[in-house]
Design an enzyme around this catalytic site. Structure first.
Site, PDB file in Angstrom:
ATOM      1  N   ASP A 189     -36.588 -46.989  33.241  1.00 47.23           N
ATOM      2  CA  ASP A 189     -37.989 -47.230  32.888  1.00 47.23           C
ATOM      3  C   ASP A 189     -38.976 -46.568  33.850  1.00 47.23           C
ATOM      4  OD1 ASP A 189     -37.351 -48.544  30.607  1.00 47.23           O
ATOM      5  OD2 ASP A 189     -37.452 -50.550  31.482  1.00 47.23           O
ATOM      6  N   SER A 248     -31.436 -60.481  32.356  1.00 43.72           N
ATOM      7  CA  SER A 248     -32.650 -59.683  32.277  1.00 43.72           C
ATOM      8  C   SER A 248     -32.777 -59.211  30.828  1.00 43.72           C
ATOM      9  CB  SER A 248     -32.523 -58.501  33.243  1.00 43.72           C
ATOM     10  OG  SER A 248     -33.503 -57.553  32.926  1.00 43.72           O
ATOM     11  N   ASP A 250     -40.802 -59.631  39.159  1.00 40.72           N
ATOM     12  CA  ASP A 250     -41.123 -58.309  39.722  1.00 40.72           C
ATOM     13  C   ASP A 250     -42.616 -58.017  39.685  1.00 40.72           C
ATOM     14  OD1 ASP A 250     -38.481 -57.371  40.324  1.00 40.72           O
ATOM     15  OD2 ASP A 250     -38.162 -57.006  38.184  1.00 40.72           O
ATOM     16  N   ARG A 302     -41.442 -47.447  25.908  1.00 46.42           N
ATOM     17  CA  ARG A 302     -42.041 -47.140  27.209  1.00 46.42           C
ATOM     18  C   ARG A 302     -43.197 -46.145  27.153  1.00 46.42           C
ATOM     19  NH1 ARG A 302     -40.586 -51.556  27.874  1.00 46.42           N
ATOM     20  NH2 ARG A 302     -39.021 -52.250  29.372  1.00 46.42           N
TER      21      ARG A 302
HETATM   22  N1  ARG Z   1     -30.690 -49.700  29.159  1.00 47.51           N
HETATM   23  C1  ARG Z   1     -31.742 -49.709  28.196  1.00 47.51           C
HETATM   24  C2  ARG Z   1     -32.659 -48.539  28.403  1.00 47.51           C
HETATM   25  O1  ARG Z   1     -32.705 -47.981  29.445  1.00 47.51           O
HETATM   26  C3  ARG Z   1     -32.470 -51.031  28.103  1.00 47.51           C
HETATM   27  C4  ARG Z   1     -33.006 -51.607  29.370  1.00 47.51           C
HETATM   28  C5  ARG Z   1     -33.679 -52.900  29.104  1.00 47.51           C
HETATM   29  N2  ARG Z   1     -34.060 -53.636  30.274  1.00 47.51           N
HETATM   30  C6  ARG Z   1     -33.704 -54.904  30.518  1.00 47.51           C
HETATM   31  N3  ARG Z   1     -34.150 -55.458  31.596  1.00 47.51           N
HETATM   32  N4  ARG Z   1     -32.918 -55.574  29.738  1.00 47.51           N
HETATM   33  O2  ARG Z   1     -33.352 -48.153  27.487  1.00 47.51           O
END
Ligand code: ARG
Length: 399
Positions: free
Chosen positions: A124, A173, A16, A95
């Site tokens: 995110d 991922s 990405d 984040r």
């Molecule tokens: N669902 C979780 C959150 O929004 C973790 C997301 C992590 N991303 C990944 N590509 N594994 O905090």
């Protein structure tokens, strides 16, 4: 002001963010892209990948160490017993820390824009932009705005011979930092699919072996392991290693994302599980029944804001005012046993314990020096009084 038009990109070296580099120059008319990778405890391999990809792209690349700031926020989360639907918030808490660090670099480097590679489906994008939109810089999300799919990104990268070999990321991922490792995608998206053992990297399957450790707290903050004072980053790393070896801290949950999607998520978080369990056990010893009940509600609100990436909200400051007041007594130690993949509190001690062995014992006649057993007779006579009155009316049909 310099006359080059520069944009700072949150850069991991994955597919990405790699395709974002040429797109920012071609589709958004930036003269120059700089990549920023923020260290919140990812494994070394991720930095190598980012470094290699940046070099191949001829990208100016900055690495910022934010581990200490992030660990500090994780420990605030411990004081708030923070968990969202069983997830201790690793990605969510990282984040805002990452976004702030990138904003700082962008300002130093005279950038006029900020970009991330998040899609339009996840959390995110919201967490990054909540921080960035408080600045004057333009915020760009190429993957979301151009509606890119992974297939498109792959062929776009091939056409332009972008360096994505190192960045194929396997089939899942993954997002890793000090506090948690998240595994998403591929067959795992199907809630009925049982995760195979190889999705786990931090935890081994639990065995019959057990171990007891002691965690020390001061004002609700974890400060020591087995009697040795330990700095936050180190304490988290040590516990991830130690507890992970006993299969502690796996979770497999259905998670409600901010935009309404319900998704299946798998996580590993050994240190978070140990510290959250130990902290809660110490609170059980030193807080009154009413404080515990009310703090549950405060903790829930803190966790919601944590999940949203809004830890700088005025509400969070106010909640932390209450939390800080309660934590002045959360000092002491907790013994945790790793057993069957659990991190179970098996002992706790504090000079602030509300518990009194003398008061709870059946063997003492005069309990505290001022109350005698017989004083309870009046209380026992009244207990259930209103229920007896109400039932009399029902039984007598209102007569
Ligand atoms: N669902 C979780 C959150 O929004 C973790 C997301 C992590 N991303 C990944 N590509 N594994 O905090």
């Amino acid at each position: 002001m310099s006359d080059t038009n520069r944009v700072a990109l949150a850069f991991s070296g994955g597919l990405d963010t790699t395709v974002c580099v040429p797109l920012l120059e071609e589709e958004y008319d930036y003269d120059e892209v700089i990549g920023v990778t923020v260290d919140v405890g990812q494994p070394a391999s991720e930095f190598e990948e980012a470094e290699e990809t940046a070099e191949a792209l001829d990208l100016d690349h900055y690495v910022v160490d934010a581990k200490a700031a992030f660990a500090g926020l994780c420990f605030d989360a411990v004081r708030a017993n923070a968990s969202y639907q069983g997830y201790p918030l690793g990605t969510a808490l990282a984040r805002p820390v990452i976004a702030e660090a990138i904003l700082d670099v962008a300002k130093e480097q005279d950038c006029t824009g900020l970009a991330h590679g998040s899609t339009g489906k996840g959390n995110d994008q919201l967490r990054f932009e909540a921080v960035w939109r408080d600045s004057d810089l333009e915020v760009i999300a190429p993957v979301r705005e151009l509606g890119l799919t992974r297939e498109f990104e792959q062929s776009y990268a091939e056409e332009r011979s972008l360096p994505i070999e190192g960045g194929d990321e396997g089939k899942y991922s993954i997002d890793t930092n000090l506090w948690s490792r998240s595994i998403e995608g591929s067959e795992l998206e199907e809630p009925s699919y049982v995760p195979p053992e190889d999705v786990y990297e931090w935890t081994t399957a639990p065995t019959a072996e057990t171990l007891e450790i002691e965690v020390g707290f001061e004002d609700g903050y974890p400060v020591s392991l087995d009697g040795t004072e330990t700095e936050p980053v180190e304490l988290i790393e040590e516990l991830n290693d130690l507890a992970g070896g006993y299969g502690v801290g796996r979770s497999d949950i259905m998670e409600d994302r901010m935009l309404g999607l319900k998704v299946r998520e798998n996580y590993e978080h050994p240190a978070a599980t140990v510290l959250l369990n130990a902290h809660a056990a110490l609170e059980d010893l030193v807080l009154t029944k009413e404080e515990r009940a009310f703090k549950n509600r405060v903790d829930h609100e803190w966790s919601e804001k944590g999940y949203q990436g809004l830890v700088n909200a005025p509400l969070v400051d106010a909640l932390e005012g209450f939390i800080a007041e309660t934590q002045t007594r959360v000092t002491g130690t907790v013994t945790i046993r790793f057993e069957g993949g659990q991190a179970r509190p098996v002992g706790r001690s504090s000079k602030y314990a509300v518990y009194s062995a003398e008061a709870a014992s059946f063997n003492t006649e005069d309990i505290t020096g001022s109350i005698e057993q017989s004083d309870a007779t009046g209380v026992a006579k009244y207990h259930g009084f209103q229920e007896r009155l109400a039932n009399r009316v029902v039984d007598g049909d209102g007569e």
